[in-house]
Design an enzyme around this catalytic site. Structure first.
Site: not given
Length: 287
Positions: A64, A66, A68-69, A250
């Site tokens: 996705h 966001h 942090d990814h 995570h």
């Protein structure tokens, strides 16, 4: 031998720590596919630390949008351009236009021979894909049913191809060992709250890599409202999906160590067998 290698390059979530970077997992299978699951900050540097060239990746699968990814993705794109390649990226459809502007080859599925990856919708706060990997490992034959058949026929039957021997058409299903699973599957959820509709879509998996942002010190409903899961949620998902192996990742930066998660996991009687990796841990899994 169907063998998977998983290297956990980043096992944290949202905020990095000195010992727990943002979500990045390197997957290599026995067929030679090299896949990066999410691309947290510094992803390509971490690949180089395990002697994997960013240019050698089959593809990158982003769950996705966001940050942090995804913060590690631009560096991977630039490096591949410098080396004369074009990065393949799997991502939710809501990300396709912006990724195409970066000059990458983008899709929401991948298939090559006996290997495929598909997007399954998970329950997060934005459009998000869990990535379902499937390998066709072929049939295992019931020796009592194939006695006397020539070697070439056995080879074709294992591959899933019907053969004609002495005027008789033999299908793999007729002579298969029904206790053997032909397809082996791994699911990487990315960020998700408990997602019964996704479980129903997926069915069963052998390996589940599930987020466990929280241990047991946060109200489950609060975690779910934020699009995340607790350890108990991940265990429930693994049991529903009949996973043999559950990998928890995570982990929120609120936890100084993974001991709270580990204590909860240790209380679960296998299956699933539960692992909570540290950054740079390597896990070899025989499928």
């Amino acid at each position: 031998m169907p063998l998977l290698k998983l290297v956990f390059l980043g096992t944290g979530g949202a905020v990095p720590k000195s010992d727990r970077m943002l979500p990045t997992i390197y997957l290599e299978d026995w067929l030679g596919h090299r896949v990066l699951l999410d691309a947290g900050e510094g992803a390509q540097y971490r690949l180089l630390q395990i002697d994997v060239s960013p240019a050698s990746l089959t593809l990158v699968a982003i769950t996705h949008q966001h940050e942090d990814h995804t913060l590690g993705l631009p560096g991977l794109v630039i490096t591949n351009k410098f080396l004369g390649g074009k990065l393949k990226v799997l991502a939710p459809r809501s990300m396709h236009k912006i990724l195409e502007r970066l000059g990458v080859e983008v899709s929401d599925s991948y298939e090559e021979g006996r290997f495929k990856i598909t997007c399954v919708e998970v329950c997060h706060t934005v459009d998000a894909c869990g990535w379902l990997f499937q390998w066709d490992v072929g049939y295992k034959l019931d020796l009592s049913k194939v006695a006397g058949l020539p070697k070439w026929a056995l080879t074709n039957l294992i591959r899933g191809e019907a053969v004609k021997v002495g005027g008789r058409l033999i299908t793999p299903e007729e002579v298969a060992d029904l206790t053997h699973k032909r397809f082996r599957r791994l699911l990487y959820t990315g960020d998700t709250a408990p997602c019964p509709q996704m479980w129903k879509t997926v069915g069963e998996v052998d390996v589940l890599i599930h987020e466990a942002t929280f241990a047991d010190d946060v109200e489950p409903q609060k975690a779910h409202d934020e699009g995340h899961s607790t350890v108990a949620d991940a265990v429930e998902a693994a049991k529903t999906l009949k996973a043999d192996v559950l990998i928890l990742t995570h982990i929120s930066a609120r936890y100084p160590s993974k001991e709270r998660h580990k204590a909860l996991a240790d209380a679960v009687k296998p299956p699933p067998h539960i692992y909570i990796p540290d950054d740079f841990d390597t896990l070899l899994i025989k499928l």
